[in-house]
Scaffold this motif. Structure first.
Motif, PDB file in Angstrom:
ATOM      1  N   HIS A   1       0.857  -1.193   0.000  1.00  0.00           N
ATOM      2  CA  HIS A   1       0.000   0.000   0.000  1.00  0.00           C
ATOM      3  C   HIS A   1       0.892   1.242   0.000  1.00  0.00           C
ATOM      4  O   HIS A   1       2.029   1.188   0.453  1.00  0.00           O
ATOM      5  CB  HIS A   1      -0.935  -0.003   1.228  1.00  0.00           C
ATOM      6  CG  HIS A   1      -0.210  -0.046   2.534  1.00  0.00           C
ATOM      7  ND1 HIS A   1       0.259  -1.204   3.097  1.00  0.00           N
ATOM      8  CD2 HIS A   1       0.156   0.944   3.379  1.00  0.00           C
ATOM      9  CE1 HIS A   1       0.875  -0.926   4.236  1.00  0.00           C
ATOM     10  NE2 HIS A   1       0.820   0.373   4.434  1.00  0.00           N
TER      11      HIS A   1
ATOM     12  N   HIS B   1       2.002   5.422   0.728  1.00  0.00           N
ATOM     13  CA  HIS B   1       1.895   6.549   1.661  1.00  0.00           C
ATOM     14  C   HIS B   1       2.545   7.757   1.005  1.00  0.00           C
ATOM     15  O   HIS B   1       3.576   7.614   0.354  1.00  0.00           O
ATOM     16  CB  HIS B   1       2.661   6.289   2.971  1.00  0.00           C
ATOM     17  CG  HIS B   1       2.095   5.201   3.823  1.00  0.00           C
ATOM     18  ND1 HIS B   1       0.967   5.354   4.569  1.00  0.00           N
ATOM     19  CD2 HIS B   1       2.532   3.940   4.060  1.00  0.00           C
ATOM     20  CE1 HIS B   1       0.717   4.245   5.242  1.00  0.00           C
ATOM     21  NE2 HIS B   1       1.650   3.352   4.947  1.00  0.00           N
TER      22      HIS B   1
ATOM     23  N   HIS C   1       4.773   0.076   0.427  1.00  0.00           N
ATOM     24  CA  HIS C   1       5.382  -0.973   1.245  1.00  0.00           C
ATOM     25  C   HIS C   1       4.335  -1.960   1.761  1.00  0.00           C
ATOM     26  O   HIS C   1       3.135  -1.735   1.655  1.00  0.00           O
ATOM     27  CB  HIS C   1       6.185  -0.357   2.403  1.00  0.00           C
ATOM     28  CG  HIS C   1       5.346   0.204   3.505  1.00  0.00           C
ATOM     29  ND1 HIS C   1       5.806   0.378   4.790  1.00  0.00           N
ATOM     30  CD2 HIS C   1       4.063   0.634   3.536  1.00  0.00           C
ATOM     31  CE1 HIS C   1       4.845   0.875   5.539  1.00  0.00           C
ATOM     32  NE2 HIS C   1       3.780   1.045   4.821  1.00  0.00           N
TER      33      HIS C   1
ATOM     34  N   GLU D   1       3.581  -4.529   5.318  1.00  0.00           N
ATOM     35  CA  GLU D   1       3.928  -4.788   6.721  1.00  0.00           C
ATOM     36  C   GLU D   1       3.232  -6.108   7.066  1.00  0.00           C
ATOM     37  O   GLU D   1       2.012  -6.148   7.222  1.00  0.00           O
ATOM     38  CB  GLU D   1       3.397  -3.637   7.591  1.00  0.00           C
ATOM     39  CG  GLU D   1       4.018  -2.275   7.253  1.00  0.00           C
ATOM     40  CD  GLU D   1       3.113  -1.090   7.588  1.00  0.00           C
ATOM     41  OE1 GLU D   1       2.084  -0.903   6.907  1.00  0.00           O
ATOM     42  OE2 GLU D   1       3.429  -0.351   8.533  1.00  0.00           O
TER      43      GLU D   1
ATOM     44  N   GLN E   1       0.743   1.983  15.724  1.00  0.00           N
ATOM     45  CA  GLN E   1       1.211   2.778  14.593  1.00  0.00           C
ATOM     46  C   GLN E   1       0.650   4.191  14.728  1.00  0.00           C
ATOM     47  O   GLN E   1      -0.558   4.376  14.912  1.00  0.00           O
ATOM     48  CB  GLN E   1       0.832   2.184  13.245  1.00  0.00           C
ATOM     49  CG  GLN E   1       1.512   2.991  12.127  1.00  0.00           C
ATOM     50  CD  GLN E   1       1.530   2.311  10.779  1.00  0.00           C
ATOM     51  OE1 GLN E   1       0.660   2.547   9.960  1.00  0.00           O
ATOM     52  NE2 GLN E   1       2.531   1.473  10.537  1.00  0.00           N
TER      53      GLN E   1
HETATM   54 FE   FE2 Z   1       1.958   1.443   5.852  1.00  0.00          FE
END
Ligand code: FE2
Length: 286
Positions: free
Chosen positions: A59, A61, A103, A105, A118
């Motif tokens: 996804h 950012h 990235h 996660e 987060q």
């Molecule tokens: Fe992220």
């Protein structure tokens, strides 16, 4: 000294993120859209793999910083430019997405407890299109300050002469993970120019006469001193503070910019494969 009192008290909302991960959200909900410079706070905590196993596949950012602090579990971070990070219990990653990062996660465990936070931190206009950067540190690099009654992990900023390894020159975030023994008191001075809050994730705390139950966020008001007590039993909370950016916030999902036009550009860049233009520099101790 002026003690910061309670400005707003807010119970976490359960929401589903990523590919189906269940999280407790406080900042970034209708009751608290943001708390300048903070845009979002998610607390993930589950020993049921169904709650976390799907993780956060690829996804994007743009326009802000994400700060991930792991309490329990193991997460692998990978980006589209070949960077790879390994987040273990007690470790932290500060990711300046800035002009763009794509990235994933993903949990590296199929059972056991996965727990952490987060936090999204806004960037000023002048930094939103700057080059991305990672700072990722293992638990051993996070300073731990211990007295009989109080234990503090310095994720960002400083406490009692100990300074975090994470360097955040822009919003100068302070991020302390505080454990209090029953009946004890925590005092921390923060300059009045910082916005601040606490989020309780174990036991109950107290601010003045007001109890602060688990999964509650407390926005702190004006002042230069924070005083928090354990409310009868042991408790644990994060205390987070940062300098406000004081700029318009236009957010659409993972893009946070100053104007609608900039959000449209982010969408177009993502669609055209141009969101990521620079490989992020990776600083790590492992
Ligand atoms: Fe992220």
């Amino acid at each position: 000294m002026k003690i910061r009192t309670i400005k707003q008290k807010l119970k976490a909302m359960e929401v589903t993120e990523g590919a189906g991960v269940s999280v407790h959200r406080t900042i970034g909900t209708p009751a608290l859209k943001n708390l300048d410079p903070f845009l979002l706070l998610d607390h993930f905590s589950s020993s049921d793999p169904d709650d976390y196993i799907a993780g956060f596949p690829d996804h994007p950012h743009r326009g802000f910083v994400t700060l991930t602090y792991m309490l329990d579990g193991h997460m692998l971070h990978q980006d589209s430019m070949g960077n790879r990070g390994d987040l273990r219990a007690g470790g932290a990653q500060w990711m300046k997405a800035a002009s763009g990062v794509i990235h994933s996660e993903m949990p590296q465990q199929s059972e056991g407890l996965m727990r952490g936070f987060q936090l999204w931190i806004n960037l000023p206009a002048a930094e939103k299109m700057s080059d991305p950067e990672y700072q990722e540190y293992s638990p051993a690099a996070i300073p731990l300050v211990k007295t009989d009654q109080v234990q503090v992990r310095v994720v960002c900023g400083d406490y009692n002469g100990q300074t975090s390894v994470i360097n955040d020159p822009i919003t100068r975030v302070k991020y302390l993970d505080v454990s209090l023994e029953p009946g004890s008191e925590f005092i921390y001075d923060i300059d009045t120019s910082f916005n601040s809050f606490i989020y309780v994730f174990e036991g109950d705390a107290r601010c003045g006469d007001e109890p602060v139950l688990k999964h509650t966020l407390l926005v702190l008001g004006d002042g230069d001193r924070v005083v928090i007590h354990a409310n009868g039993e042991a408790c644990r909370f994060v205390l987070i503070a940062g300098l406000p950016v004081n700029e318009p916030v236009v957010q659409y999902g993972p893009f946070v910019m100053n104007t609608r036009e900039e959000i449209e550009r982010a969408f177009n860049d993502y669609r055209d494969g141009k969101l990521v233009s620079h490989k992020a520099v990776f600083h790590t101790d492992h």
